[in-house]
Motif scaffolding. Structure first.
Motif, PDB file in Angstrom:
ATOM      1  N   UNK A 154       0.817  -1.216   0.000  1.00 28.25           N
ATOM      2  CA  UNK A 154       0.000   0.000   0.000  1.00 28.25           C
ATOM      3  C   UNK A 154       0.848   1.262   0.000  1.00 28.25           C
ATOM      4  N   UNK A 155       2.156   1.136   0.216  1.00 36.54           N
ATOM      5  CA  UNK A 155       3.040   2.285   0.034  1.00 36.54           C
ATOM      6  C   UNK A 155       3.326   2.512  -1.444  1.00 36.54           C
ATOM      7  N   UNK A 156       3.355   1.443  -2.213  1.00 35.96           N
ATOM      8  CA  UNK A 156       3.562   1.556  -3.659  1.00 35.96           C
ATOM      9  C   UNK A 156       2.246   1.870  -4.354  1.00 35.96           C
ATOM     10  N   UNK A 159      -3.672   3.768  -3.428  1.00 34.33           N
ATOM     11  CA  UNK A 159      -5.113   3.687  -3.639  1.00 34.33           C
ATOM     12  C   UNK A 159      -5.701   2.386  -3.089  1.00 34.33           C
ATOM     13  N   UNK A 160      -4.856   1.384  -2.853  1.00 32.34           N
ATOM     14  CA  UNK A 160      -5.353   0.093  -2.371  1.00 32.34           C
ATOM     15  C   UNK A 160      -5.529   0.051  -0.851  1.00 32.34           C
ATOM     16  N   UNK A 169     -11.166  -4.124   8.080  1.00 32.47           N
ATOM     17  CA  UNK A 169     -11.570  -3.248   9.173  1.00 32.47           C
ATOM     18  C   UNK A 169     -10.397  -2.533   9.817  1.00 32.47           C
ATOM     19  N   UNK A 170      -9.212  -2.644   9.236  1.00 24.43           N
ATOM     20  CA  UNK A 170      -8.020  -2.036   9.807  1.00 24.43           C
ATOM     21  C   UNK A 170      -7.026  -1.768   8.700  1.00 24.43           C
ATOM     22  N   UNK A 171      -6.097  -0.846   8.963  1.00 28.99           N
ATOM     23  CA  UNK A 171      -5.042  -0.562   7.992  1.00 28.99           C
ATOM     24  C   UNK A 171      -3.737  -1.261   8.350  1.00 28.99           C
ATOM     25  N   UNK A 222      -4.062   1.027 -13.591  1.00 31.64           N
ATOM     26  CA  UNK A 222      -5.328   1.019 -12.851  1.00 31.64           C
ATOM     27  C   UNK A 222      -5.158   1.327 -11.365  1.00 31.64           C
ATOM     28  N   UNK A 223      -3.933   1.269 -10.871  1.00 31.33           N
ATOM     29  CA  UNK A 223      -3.718   1.472  -9.441  1.00 31.33           C
ATOM     30  C   UNK A 223      -2.903   2.716  -9.135  1.00 31.33           C
TER      31      UNK A 223
END
Length: 588
Positions: A154-156, A159-160, A169-171, A222-223
């Motif tokens: 999710x650092x790369x 958007x995900x 329910x958590x990051x 797309x991401x």
């Protein structure tokens, strides 16, 4: 990152794979013996050169066929006996782990890897972040198991992260999915592995085809839909690009291409904006500060009159810049610290996936094909007009260290490893990025910025001449530790790593400690000799004289080496310093 499988170690396994590709025997198998009467100076037989040898060729063929038949018969016989006697003496088995059985056969070591009969139709996915220890452990677990997986960092792919929160329910990361079902994190994996039920659970959850509602692999285009803001002055720039008389002119006995005068710019601005001359000059200076235009000789920002300027895209250095792809980035420049942080996260993710655990070996081929590297190349275009003067000293140090290491990886992929002296000159001097409106080569960053513009080794001139605008970015003082934070892609250089602005000093000390505790320094007490990396010799002006160098190195040695060196320094005797040969081969 898309599909990843277990990575082979880059040491002996790579050597054996290369040997197989070249048609050579595996290094653990014995060399073929020469037939009677046939000798070789090095003891090896080269069948490819057999035509030049005066021997009876049919006899050689008969000999090889007989030996091959005996060898094959021995293997078949032994394997058959093993199959029939599953409970044979355990002493004949030398290793049995992770589905690999090793046994002795006629004085040879034969390794047979058993096939995994579990057929997996589904997909393993897991969400991760860069520099996350638990994510590294999950990645290692799947590689050891030989399982393919899809990693969504999710650092790369920022958007995900929203999807991660919606699904779990958590990051927090890591979060592992088997098809569309959430399995959990590292604790769940370890618990199931320790209980011995991992393979059974894996077969249950991945026995069916992956449904559409499972986490999808990152896909090109797309991401990465980050919102871009056009520069507020872009409308004025577009008018100037259309209406200014851009042409070649003779200045100071030189032909200057694609330029226009300050007075011509002012006239166009007055006519287009219906403003006064002073206002037009002020707008011209704003365009220069935003790096849309530059003075052809760097003499001023912008002045009215017979002064000549170019658009950034017309600068002669632009075609040499590998982060320029046909047009200048006209978007509102992001803060340099933000771009530096993004580079660090993406490149850290690349190393975690395509470098060995110790960082000594890098899979450049894998990197070149990865989605992460494509995103890095796109991100590098945001450096065109970035404002570097806003960086603090530590932010500047981390920014240029990280950019140097990222550029080296990019350079190796684009132009290859510098093997000859000429190749090295091109590699370090001609591979450039346009950053903040100016060109930066690897030498410019290393010697002009990080070393406060000291001369490079074996050079009579400095990287940056007096009056160069880039001198404003040079670090205030030389820190010898920077030499252990830059990696030039060779086997003798420090390992590649990326730094944070908050902890860059401590991280550099750690890098130096790792380098000297490895192969960067050795002590021969009997001969009173210290073997040092050649980096110290090339850049000795940054370290001081021989005695100062040895005292400085003491701070970064392990107890054994520190004790030996302290003994040599303390007894008053002479100490010989020998500089090691530098290995310029690629750290792949």
């Amino acid at each position: 990152m898309t599909d990843k499988s277990s990575h082979d170690s880059l040491g002996s396994n790579k050597m054996s794979d290369d040997a197989a590709m070249l048609g050579q025997p595996h290094f653990q198998l014995p060399r073929p013996e020469a037939p009677p009467g046939l000798s070789s100076s090095n003891g090896d037989v080269s069948l490819l050169r057999s035509q030049s040898l005066s021997v009876d060729m049919p006899a050689i063929g008969k000999f090889i066929r007989e030996r091959s038949g005996s060898f094959s018969a021995a293997i078949v016989k032994r394997l058959s006996s093993l199959k029939e006697n599953n409970n044979a003496d355990a002493s004949k088995t030398t290793a049995k782990s992770a589905g690999v059985t090793e046994f002795d056969l006629s004085g040879m070591k034969v390794i047979v890897k058993l096939k995994n009969n579990v057929e997996l139709k589904g997909r393993i996915s897991f969400f991760s972040r860069s520099n996350c220890r638990d994510c590294t452990a999950v990645r290692k677990f799947f590689r050891e198991k030989g399982l393919k997986y899809v990693e969504i960092n999710v650092d790369v792919y920022p958007q995900r992260e929203k999807e991660l929160v919606e699904r779990t329910g958590s990051s927090s990361v890591p979060q592992v999915f088997f098809n569309e079902k959430l399995f959990g994190g590292l604790v769940a994996l370890n618990s199931l592995r320790n209980s011995g039920g991992f393979d059974r659970r894996l077969k249950e959850m991945l026995g069916s085809k992956c449904p559409d509602d499972a986490p999808t692999p990152p896909v090109y285009g797309f991401d990465d839909t980050e919102e871009e803001w056009m520069d507020e002055m872009l409308g004025i720039v577009r008018v100037l690009r259309q209406k200014l008389p851009i042409q070649d002119r003779l200045m100071k006995m030189k032909m200057v291409k694609n330029c226009f005068s300050g007075s011509e710019t002012v006239e166009v601005l007055i006519h287009h904006l219906d403003c006064g001359r002073r206002k037009a000059v002020d707008i011209g200076r704003q365009l220069a500060r935003r790096h849309f235009i530059n003075h052809v000789f760097g003499e001023n920002d912008f002045e009215d009159g017979n002064h000549f300027y170019r658009f950034l895209e017309h600068e002669p250095f632009i075609p040499k810049c590998f982060n320029f792809r046909g047009s200048i980035n006209d978007s509102e420049p992001k803060p340099a610290a933000m771009i530096g942080q993004r580079i660090t996260k993406i490149m850290s993710a690349i190393l975690e996936s395509y470098a060995s655990d110790d960082g000594h070996h890098v899979d450049y081929v894998g990197i070149s094909k990865s989605e992460e590297f494509r995103r890095y190349v796109n991100l590098a275009q945001e450096l065109h007009r970035v404002d570097l003067l806003a960086l603090s000293e530590n932010e500047k140090l981390a920014f240029f260290l990280n950019l140097y290491n990222a550029m080296v990886i990019h350079a190796v992929i684009r132009i290859g490893c510098p093997e000859s002296v000429i190749d090295r000159r091109f590699f370090f001097s001609d591979f450039q990025y346009v950053i903040g409106g100016y060109p930066y080569s690897l030498n410019t960053i290393n010697h002009g910025i990080l070393r406060n513009n000291r001369r490079p080794p074996y050079s009579l001139v400095k990287s940056l001449s007096s009056g160069d605008k880039r001198l404003e970015l040079s670090l205030a003082k030389v820190n010898p530790l920077v030499h252990f934070g830059v990696c030039n892609g060779t086997r003798s250089s420090p390992t590649v790593r990326f730094f944070s602005p908050q902890g860059v000093e401590a991280e550099l000390r750690c890098a130096a400690r790792e380098f000297f505790q490895g192969a960067g320094m050795e002590v021969d007490l009997e001969k009173r000799t210290v073997h040092l990396t050649r980096i110290i010799k090339w850049l000795n002006v940054d370290f001081g004289n021989d005695k100062e160098i040895l005292k400085w190195i003491l701070n970064y040695l392990d107890a054994t080496k520190a004790g030996l060196l302290t003994h040599l320094l303390g007894d008053g005797g002479p100490i010989n310093i020998v500089y090691q040969d530098y290995n310029w081969s690629l750290n792949s």
